[in-house]
Write a protein that holds these residues in place. Sequence first.
Motif, PDB file in Angstrom:
ATOM      1  N   GLU A  25       2.510  13.435  -4.254  1.00 19.73           N
ATOM      2  CA  GLU A  25       2.454  13.944  -2.878  1.00 19.73           C
ATOM      3  C   GLU A  25       3.838  14.229  -2.314  1.00 19.73           C
ATOM      4  N   LEU A  26       4.834  13.504  -2.864  1.00 20.87           N
ATOM      5  CA  LEU A  26       6.204  13.733  -2.404  1.00 20.87           C
ATOM      6  C   LEU A  26       6.886  14.826  -3.224  1.00 20.87           C
ATOM      7  N   GLY A  27       6.123  15.459  -4.093  1.00 24.09           N
ATOM      8  CA  GLY A  27       6.679  16.570  -4.862  1.00 24.09           C
ATOM      9  C   GLY A  27       7.463  16.136  -6.083  1.00 24.09           C
TER      10      GLY A  27
ATOM     11  N   PRO B 272       0.805  -1.216   0.000  1.00 22.97           N
ATOM     12  CA  PRO B 272       0.000   0.000   0.000  1.00 22.97           C
ATOM     13  C   PRO B 272       0.843   1.273   0.000  1.00 22.97           C
ATOM     14  N   ASP B 273       2.098   1.149   0.344  1.00 22.73           N
ATOM     15  CA  ASP B 273       2.890   2.357   0.547  1.00 22.73           C
ATOM     16  C   ASP B 273       4.180   2.274  -0.255  1.00 22.73           C
TER      17      ASP B 273
ATOM     18  N   TYR C  15       4.040   5.104   8.556  1.00 28.15           N
ATOM     19  CA  TYR C  15       3.531   3.794   8.214  1.00 28.15           C
ATOM     20  C   TYR C  15       3.603   2.840   9.404  1.00 28.15           C
TER      21      TYR C  15
ATOM     22  N   THR D  23      -3.993   6.561   1.199  1.00 27.66           N
ATOM     23  CA  THR D  23      -2.912   6.174   0.290  1.00 27.66           C
ATOM     24  C   THR D  23      -3.446   5.852  -1.092  1.00 27.66           C
ATOM     25  N   SER D  24      -4.778   5.941  -1.284  1.00 31.28           N
ATOM     26  CA  SER D  24      -5.425   5.628  -2.554  1.00 31.28           C
ATOM     27  C   SER D  24      -4.937   4.294  -3.115  1.00 31.28           C
ATOM     28  N   VAL D  25      -4.780   3.327  -2.226  1.00 29.15           N
ATOM     29  CA  VAL D  25      -4.327   2.013  -2.641  1.00 29.15           C
ATOM     30  C   VAL D  25      -5.553   1.207  -3.067  1.00 29.15           C
TER      31      VAL D  25
ATOM     32  N   THR E  29      10.862   8.255  -2.293  1.00 28.37           N
ATOM     33  CA  THR E  29      11.737   9.257  -1.670  1.00 28.37           C
ATOM     34  C   THR E  29      13.169   9.072  -2.171  1.00 28.37           C
TER      35      THR E  29
ATOM     36  N   ARG F 215       6.180   5.165  -0.556  1.00 30.07           N
ATOM     37  CA  ARG F 215       6.877   6.431  -0.288  1.00 30.07           C
ATOM     38  C   ARG F 215       8.366   6.228  -0.065  1.00 30.07           C
TER      39      ARG F 215
ATOM     40  N   VAL G 160      -0.683  18.873  -0.229  1.00 31.57           N
ATOM     41  CA  VAL G 160       0.680  18.709   0.249  1.00 31.57           C
ATOM     42  C   VAL G 160       1.389  20.047   0.163  1.00 31.57           C
TER      43      VAL G 160
ATOM     44  N   ARG H 126       0.197   8.677  -7.546  1.00 31.27           N
ATOM     45  CA  ARG H 126      -0.381   9.612  -6.573  1.00 31.27           C
ATOM     46  C   ARG H 126       0.591   9.927  -5.440  1.00 31.27           C
ATOM     47  N   GLN H 127       1.216   8.862  -4.922  1.00 30.89           N
ATOM     48  CA  GLN H 127       2.127   9.092  -3.800  1.00 30.89           C
ATOM     49  C   GLN H 127       3.363   9.868  -4.266  1.00 30.89           C
TER      50      GLN H 127
ATOM     51  N   GLN I 245      12.597   9.800   4.932  1.00 24.41           N
ATOM     52  CA  GLN I 245      12.385   8.358   5.118  1.00 24.41           C
ATOM     53  C   GLN I 245      11.934   8.066   6.551  1.00 24.41           C
TER      54      GLN I 245
ATOM     55  N   ASN J   6       8.302   8.906   6.677  1.00 28.44           N
ATOM     56  CA  ASN J   6       7.552   7.847   6.004  1.00 28.44           C
ATOM     57  C   ASN J   6       7.433   6.625   6.907  1.00 28.44           C
TER      58      ASN J   6
ATOM     59  N   THR K 180      -1.622   4.208  -7.749  1.00 28.72           N
ATOM     60  CA  THR K 180      -1.262   4.524  -6.372  1.00 28.72           C
ATOM     61  C   THR K 180       0.151   5.083  -6.302  1.00 28.72           C
TER      62      THR K 180
ATOM     63  N   TYR L  76       8.253  16.618   2.285  1.00 25.34           N
ATOM     64  CA  TYR L  76       6.904  16.539   1.766  1.00 25.34           C
ATOM     65  C   TYR L  76       6.080  15.636   2.666  1.00 25.34           C
TER      66      TYR L  76
END
Lengths: 389, 300
Positions: free
Chosen positions: A253-255, A218-219, B14, B218-220, A225, A221, B136, A249-250, B7, B10, A246, B143
């Motif tokens: 969000e992190l630019g 799901p993540d 999470y 997270t739009s997962v 990064t 980032r 954001v 989108r993420q 990190q 993040n 997904t 970010y």
Amino acid sequence: MVRICAKSVLWLSVVTGIVFALGGCKPASRPGASNSSGDIPVGVYLSFTGSTATFGESTFKGIQLATEEINAQGGINGRKIALHKEDDRSDAQEARSAVTKLIQRDGVVAVLGEVASSRSLAAAPICQENKIPMISPSSTNPQVTQVGDYIFRVCFIDPFQGAVMAKFAAETLKVKRVAVLTDVKNDYSVGLAKYFKETFTKLGGQIVAEKSYSEGDPDFRAQLTAIKAANPEAIFVPGYYSEVGTIARQARELGIRVPFLGGDGWDSPKLVEGAGNALEGSYFSNHYSHESTDPAVQRFVAKFKQRFNGEVPDALAALGYDAANILFDAIRRAGSTDPTKIRDALAQTKDFPGVTGRITIDADRNAVKPAVILQIRGKEFKYVQTIQP
Amino acid sequence: MEVYLQQLINGVQYGSIYALIAVGYTMVYGVLRLINFAHGDIYMLGAFVAYYVVTGLALHQHPSVGNFLFVLIVSMAVCALAGVLIERLAYRPIRNAPRLTALITAIGVSLLLENGGIVVFGADPKYIPTVLQSSVAPRGGLYISEGQVIMLAASVLFMLILRFIVMSTRFGRAVRAISYDIDAARLMGIDVDRAITLTFALGSALAGAAGMMVATFTSVKITPLFGLLPGVKAFVAAVLGGIGNIPGAVLGGILMGIIEAFVGGSALTTYRDAIAFMILIIVLLLRPGGILGKAVVEKV
């Protein structure tokens, strides 16, 4: 005690032997293969549900359209086509049992499927063992047809697709620094990433970061990064549509503002649903564009829209249509429903006028065809250019 | 430097999700010595409840804080109810059976929820439309989305509420007494059944909140197997921190998140899960009870 054990082992082997003997007899009594009248049973195994459900749905619509057309014309040599479909729920293990069912229970003379290379790779050995020809409409990983001489495909393969995107990035977008994000559990994704990197570095580009994820995460980032820190000009994500949205989108969000690049695994109406506007302006390679001015494509698009309530066929539908038509053509030329004769006829397919281009099956049972690059604009995939092999 | 800080953020964010799920594992283990494998599927249920509430009431057409809270509360309530029902129907009848029976039952309940989910919800992935606009703004080169901030803040708030409940209420005292010695607690007049029911309700509500927030922010894609991997990882986090110990579960969850973020962002990205589990093995070799757990010598 030992005696009893030995005895039961003996019994076990006798029973197993009988079961195997019966199993071995089975192909001889297959209804379709031995009969020379009645409908011709053709198997279809696809992902109608699960993480890549739209792949199966689209492909099946193409196959269905082709089948309805041929049956309306009176079938092949006077016999109609009967489709037997199985859902593999987007799961490689299920794909195996789906083709086993089709071959053993329904006695199909040929099998159409799968879209995902991982699932085609799982099912192909079963088709090969039973000597039933299998045509994958859209599995692009080169290993799929290397399973054996009964396995075919009607699409291009990843060494070509990866090279196409690399050329497009280097020559048209003129980017030098690209990051790659791969789905490690996916044969297609790993293969495509590899071929992209090879061509891109050969053309003078640089791969600034290589990260991976697994389907279902799901993540993203952490990976994104790290990619951002490497400062790429574009990010190549050769995954499936269900994760790409997904990820994009993420990233936003992190630019991260650079465009994403991808392969035919992005081709789904659900891509934009998952991504929102995060993929606006990104590019992916595909098998065909419904915007093509080729009269064959336009005829197909018109027929498809009429049959499925105005729905525009994606590349998977077009490949499903082509795969079914190539199979029907081979059955006609073979003049028989004997799977081995169908296989021989398939191998001789030459210059077949498909919707996705002229299809010639080469010595490795792959199709040699051009690819197109599409750009995402709003909810539409706009045609950018065609790249010849 | 910025990358490391990013990190870390993040990872902590999470990790707070792992912590929310891990707390449920650890609380149930604390009172029943049962590893509730169905817990990850409650997390999945939270995401699906959110999906159906949002799309059913078309809440995404008017994104607002009120709508978000409403969906969060409904998800938590439904999950709490599901947790209570599971305990009542599956675990209570076999409470005095050998521990292995309960463990296998838990695996069975988990499979039932996953495959039942495929029948009821369908196996094709779903996406929750946004119920809360999450913009954001870069803050000093970092970010952080509002969604991340909300998830972290909500997790911390839930942990504080949980701590208050466990340390300062009659129910919390009952739970602690049961985890110390269930039979003695019963002899002291504690309503053990009621306390266990509440434990399941509380743990499941937190898992539901975690599922709802992850799916929303997270739009997962959500599928009936959505809880499988997070469930396993949260369980590992609970063991890492010392199973049965609530602060341990929180610590374990956040550590797990941070490890994953740093490994996921490094050159070893492919081995992310392998490294996370390897660290578990190393910690357990050095401290068999987990980081905050007490090593218990068992008489054989």
